[in-house]
Design a protein around this motif. Structure first.
Motif, PDB file in Angstrom:
ATOM      1  N   ILE A  27       0.866  -1.171   0.000  1.00  0.00           N
ATOM      2  CA  ILE A  27       0.000   0.000   0.000  1.00  0.00           C
ATOM      3  C   ILE A  27       0.907   1.227   0.000  1.00  0.00           C
ATOM      4  CG2 ILE A  27      -1.776   1.290   1.240  1.00  0.00           C
ATOM      5  CD1 ILE A  27      -2.680  -1.314   2.523  1.00  0.00           C
ATOM      6  N   LEU A  28       0.828   2.007  -1.071  1.00  0.00           N
ATOM      7  CA  LEU A  28       1.664   3.206  -1.186  1.00  0.00           C
ATOM      8  C   LEU A  28       1.001   4.410  -0.536  1.00  0.00           C
ATOM      9  CD1 LEU A  28       2.868   2.781  -4.878  1.00  0.00           C
ATOM     10  CD2 LEU A  28       4.051   2.112  -2.770  1.00  0.00           C
ATOM     11  N   GLY A  29      -0.325   4.403  -0.483  1.00  0.00           N
ATOM     12  CA  GLY A  29      -1.042   5.521   0.111  1.00  0.00           C
ATOM     13  C   GLY A  29      -2.518   5.196   0.250  1.00  0.00           C
ATOM     14  N   GLN A  30      -3.180   5.912   1.154  1.00  0.00           N
ATOM     15  CA  GLN A  30      -4.608   5.757   1.376  1.00  0.00           C
ATOM     16  C   GLN A  30      -5.222   7.140   1.486  1.00  0.00           C
ATOM     17  OE1 GLN A  30      -5.655   2.742   4.424  1.00  0.00           O
ATOM     18  NE2 GLN A  30      -3.447   2.576   4.692  1.00  0.00           N
ATOM     19  N   PHE A  31      -6.496   7.248   1.098  1.00  0.00           N
ATOM     20  CA  PHE A  31      -7.112   8.565   1.133  1.00  0.00           C
ATOM     21  C   PHE A  31      -8.628   8.457   1.159  1.00  0.00           C
ATOM     22  CE2 PHE A  31      -6.290   7.222  -3.169  1.00  0.00           C
ATOM     23  CZ  PHE A  31      -7.469   7.492  -3.848  1.00  0.00           C
ATOM     24  N   ILE A  32      -9.254   9.485   1.719  1.00  0.00           N
ATOM     25  CA  ILE A  32     -10.700   9.637   1.621  1.00  0.00           C
ATOM     26  C   ILE A  32     -10.940  10.503   0.398  1.00  0.00           C
ATOM     27  CG2 ILE A  32     -12.770  10.618   2.671  1.00  0.00           C
ATOM     28  CD1 ILE A  32     -11.525  10.051   5.412  1.00  0.00           C
ATOM     29  N   ARG A  33     -11.578   9.935  -0.611  1.00  0.00           N
ATOM     30  CA  ARG A  33     -11.876  10.704  -1.821  1.00  0.00           C
ATOM     31  C   ARG A  33     -13.120  11.554  -1.625  1.00  0.00           C
ATOM     32  NH1 ARG A  33     -12.223   7.943  -7.646  1.00  0.00           N
ATOM     33  NH2 ARG A  33     -14.304   7.338  -6.999  1.00  0.00           N
ATOM     34  N   ASP A  34     -14.101  11.010  -0.906  1.00  0.00           N
ATOM     35  CA  ASP A  34     -15.333  11.749  -0.652  1.00  0.00           C
ATOM     36  C   ASP A  34     -15.998  11.148   0.576  1.00  0.00           C
ATOM     37  OD1 ASP A  34     -17.354  13.608  -1.040  1.00  0.00           O
ATOM     38  OD2 ASP A  34     -18.456  12.355  -2.446  1.00  0.00           O
ATOM     39  N   MET A  35     -16.578  12.016   1.410  1.00  0.00           N
ATOM     40  CA  MET A  35     -17.291  11.531   2.583  1.00  0.00           C
ATOM     41  C   MET A  35     -18.416  12.493   2.912  1.00  0.00           C
ATOM     42  SD  MET A  35     -16.012  10.387   6.360  1.00  0.00           S
ATOM     43  CE  MET A  35     -15.943  11.964   7.145  1.00  0.00           C
ATOM     44  N   SER A  90     -35.262   8.509   8.653  1.00  0.00           N
ATOM     45  CA  SER A  90     -33.813   8.445   8.581  1.00  0.00           C
ATOM     46  C   SER A  90     -33.184   8.926   9.891  1.00  0.00           C
ATOM     47  CB  SER A  90     -33.308   9.306   7.420  1.00  0.00           C
ATOM     48  OG  SER A  90     -31.908   9.212   7.331  1.00  0.00           O
ATOM     49  N   ILE A  91     -32.217   8.169  10.366  1.00  0.00           N
ATOM     50  CA  ILE A  91     -31.445   8.560  11.545  1.00  0.00           C
ATOM     51  C   ILE A  91     -30.143   9.210  11.080  1.00  0.00           C
ATOM     52  CG2 ILE A  91     -30.261   7.744  13.619  1.00  0.00           C
ATOM     53  CD1 ILE A  91     -32.335   5.443  13.696  1.00  0.00           C
ATOM     54  N   PHE A  92     -29.396   8.473  10.267  1.00  0.00           N
ATOM     55  CA  PHE A  92     -28.199   9.047   9.649  1.00  0.00           C
ATOM     56  C   PHE A  92     -27.889   8.324   8.349  1.00  0.00           C
ATOM     57  CE2 PHE A  92     -26.334   5.892  12.590  1.00  0.00           C
ATOM     58  CZ  PHE A  92     -25.550   5.152  11.723  1.00  0.00           C
ATOM     59  N   LEU A  93     -27.102   8.990   7.535  1.00  0.00           N
ATOM     60  CA  LEU A  93     -26.656   8.439   6.262  1.00  0.00           C
ATOM     61  C   LEU A  93     -25.178   8.788   6.103  1.00  0.00           C
ATOM     62  CD1 LEU A  93     -27.217   7.154   3.444  1.00  0.00           C
ATOM     63  CD2 LEU A  93     -27.762   9.467   2.660  1.00  0.00           C
ATOM     64  N   ILE A  94     -24.374   7.778   5.869  1.00  0.00           N
ATOM     65  CA  ILE A  94     -22.944   7.985   5.623  1.00  0.00           C
ATOM     66  C   ILE A  94     -22.637   7.475   4.223  1.00  0.00           C
ATOM     67  CG2 ILE A  94     -20.574   7.406   6.295  1.00  0.00           C
ATOM     68  CD1 ILE A  94     -21.667   6.789   9.099  1.00  0.00           C
ATOM     69  N   GLU A  95     -21.973   8.298   3.441  1.00  0.00           N
ATOM     70  CA  GLU A  95     -21.454   7.885   2.147  1.00  0.00           C
ATOM     71  C   GLU A  95     -19.952   8.137   2.169  1.00  0.00           C
ATOM     72  OE1 GLU A  95     -25.194   8.517  -0.819  1.00  0.00           O
ATOM     73  OE2 GLU A  95     -24.019  10.306  -0.333  1.00  0.00           O
ATOM     74  N   LEU A  96     -19.201   7.085   1.924  1.00  0.00           N
ATOM     75  CA  LEU A  96     -17.747   7.169   2.017  1.00  0.00           C
ATOM     76  C   LEU A  96     -17.124   6.526   0.793  1.00  0.00           C
ATOM     77  CD1 LEU A  96     -15.082   7.659   3.633  1.00  0.00           C
ATOM     78  CD2 LEU A  96     -15.460   5.416   4.674  1.00  0.00           C
ATOM     79  N   GLU A  97     -16.201   7.246   0.170  1.00  0.00           N
ATOM     80  CA  GLU A  97     -15.358   6.698  -0.892  1.00  0.00           C
ATOM     81  C   GLU A  97     -13.930   6.730  -0.362  1.00  0.00           C
ATOM     82  OE1 GLU A  97     -15.817   8.365  -4.784  1.00  0.00           O
ATOM     83  OE2 GLU A  97     -18.001   8.365  -4.618  1.00  0.00           O
ATOM     84  N   TYR A  98     -13.397   5.548  -0.134  1.00  0.00           N
ATOM     85  CA  TYR A  98     -12.063   5.418   0.452  1.00  0.00           C
ATOM     86  C   TYR A  98     -11.177   4.692  -0.540  1.00  0.00           C
ATOM     87  CZ  TYR A  98      -8.533   4.768   4.052  1.00  0.00           C
ATOM     88  OH  TYR A  98      -7.370   4.821   4.792  1.00  0.00           O
ATOM     89  N   GLY A  99     -10.010   5.240  -0.780  1.00  0.00           N
ATOM     90  CA  GLY A  99      -9.130   4.664  -1.788  1.00  0.00           C
ATOM     91  C   GLY A  99      -7.762   4.315  -1.276  1.00  0.00           C
ATOM     92  N   GLY A 100      -7.134   3.460  -2.028  1.00  0.00           N
ATOM     93  CA  GLY A 100      -5.754   3.087  -1.757  1.00  0.00           C
ATOM     94  C   GLY A 100      -4.984   3.035  -3.063  1.00  0.00           C
ATOM     95  N   VAL A 101      -3.717   3.383  -2.985  1.00  0.00           N
ATOM     96  CA  VAL A 101      -2.806   3.265  -4.118  1.00  0.00           C
ATOM     97  C   VAL A 101      -1.913   2.069  -3.809  1.00  0.00           C
ATOM     98  CG1 VAL A 101      -0.990   4.374  -5.469  1.00  0.00           C
ATOM     99  CG2 VAL A 101      -2.849   5.755  -4.492  1.00  0.00           C
ATOM    100  N   PHE A 102      -1.936   1.089  -4.717  1.00  0.00           N
ATOM    101  CA  PHE A 102      -1.235  -0.166  -4.483  1.00  0.00           C
ATOM    102  C   PHE A 102      -0.158  -0.396  -5.527  1.00  0.00           C
ATOM    103  CE2 PHE A 102      -5.282  -0.689  -2.450  1.00  0.00           C
ATOM    104  CZ  PHE A 102      -5.003  -1.444  -1.326  1.00  0.00           C
ATOM    105  N   LEU A 103       0.965  -0.923  -5.068  1.00  0.00           N
ATOM    106  CA  LEU A 103       2.012  -1.425  -5.944  1.00  0.00           C
ATOM    107  C   LEU A 103       1.829  -2.935  -5.967  1.00  0.00           C
ATOM    108  CD1 LEU A 103       4.675  -1.113  -7.566  1.00  0.00           C
ATOM    109  CD2 LEU A 103       5.865  -1.474  -5.402  1.00  0.00           C
ATOM    110  N   ILE A 104       1.598  -3.484  -7.158  1.00  0.00           N
ATOM    111  CA  ILE A 104       1.352  -4.921  -7.276  1.00  0.00           C
ATOM    112  C   ILE A 104       2.295  -5.472  -8.329  1.00  0.00           C
ATOM    113  CG2 ILE A 104      -0.332  -6.690  -7.896  1.00  0.00           C
ATOM    114  CD1 ILE A 104      -2.486  -4.759  -6.849  1.00  0.00           C
ATOM    115  N   GLU A 105       3.063  -6.477  -7.921  1.00  0.00           N
ATOM    116  CA  GLU A 105       4.030  -7.101  -8.823  1.00  0.00           C
ATOM    117  C   GLU A 105       3.896  -8.610  -8.762  1.00  0.00           C
ATOM    118  OE1 GLU A 105       7.587  -5.437  -7.100  1.00  0.00           O
ATOM    119  OE2 GLU A 105       7.639  -3.835  -8.589  1.00  0.00           O
TER     120      GLU A 105
END
Length: 171
Positions: A27-35, A90-105
């Motif tokens: 895993i080279l990096g991780q990030f929240i793209r949208d939340m 509705s009580i709550f709504l969560i929308e999450l886009e979570y990403g990772g950058v991977f090196l795969i060999e």
């Protein structure tokens, strides 16, 4: 006399690259793209009594980056919590886009897609679970600890859905 040396090494003429290359993932990096966290119960004065009805939807996406052997994998979660009343609110709504950058060999081409859609999300999931737990706790609710996701079953469902959508051959 044997060609092997006394310490058990291969003979001097043997090629060291004969050993199979093991798959490598980093895993080279991780990030929240949208939340997004919509705390509807607080905004609308909804009083939630008892256990809520919680629905979790997961979608996965992967794409090759311009750098060799690097891939983006995005996990999209939608967590919808509603009351169990006759008319659910509705009580709550969560929308999450979570990403990772991977090196795969050292992964064969036919195994790359399942690897990206199963193993990479499996590595990201603990971080996603923690974010969801923290957001719900910070929103004034008990921390929501997501159940484990069977990424193999999810992958199989996506493949089956894709095959069902393909047009049948015309006669």
């Amino acid at each position: 006399m044997s060609d092997a040396s006394a310490n058990g090494d291969a003979p001097q003429g043997a090629a060291p690259e004969a050993a199979p290359q093991l798959p490598k993932m980093q895993i080279l990096g991780q990030f929240i793209r949208d939340m997004s966290f919509e705390n509807a119960a607080v905004q609308n004065g909804v009083v939630a009594q008892g256990q809520p009805d919680i629905q979790v939807q997961v979608a996965l996406d992967a794409r090759k980056r311009t750098t060799e052997n690097q891939y983006d994998v995005i996990m999209k979660l939608k967590v919808d919590s509603k009351t169990k009343d006759e008319e659910p609110k509705s009580i709550f709504l969560i929308e999450l886009e979570y990403g990772g950058v991977f090196l795969i060999e050292n992964i064969q081409e036919q195994q790359l897609h399942p690897f990206l859609m199963i193993e990479c999300p499996r590595m990201l999931f603990p971080y996603v679970r923690r974010i969801i737990s923290d957001v719900t706790r910070d929103g004034g609710y008990p921390p929501l600890n997501l159940d484990q996701i069977d990424f193999v079953a999810l992958y199989r469902q996506q493949i089956a859905a894709r095959q069902a959508q393909q047009p049948q051959g015309t006669a």
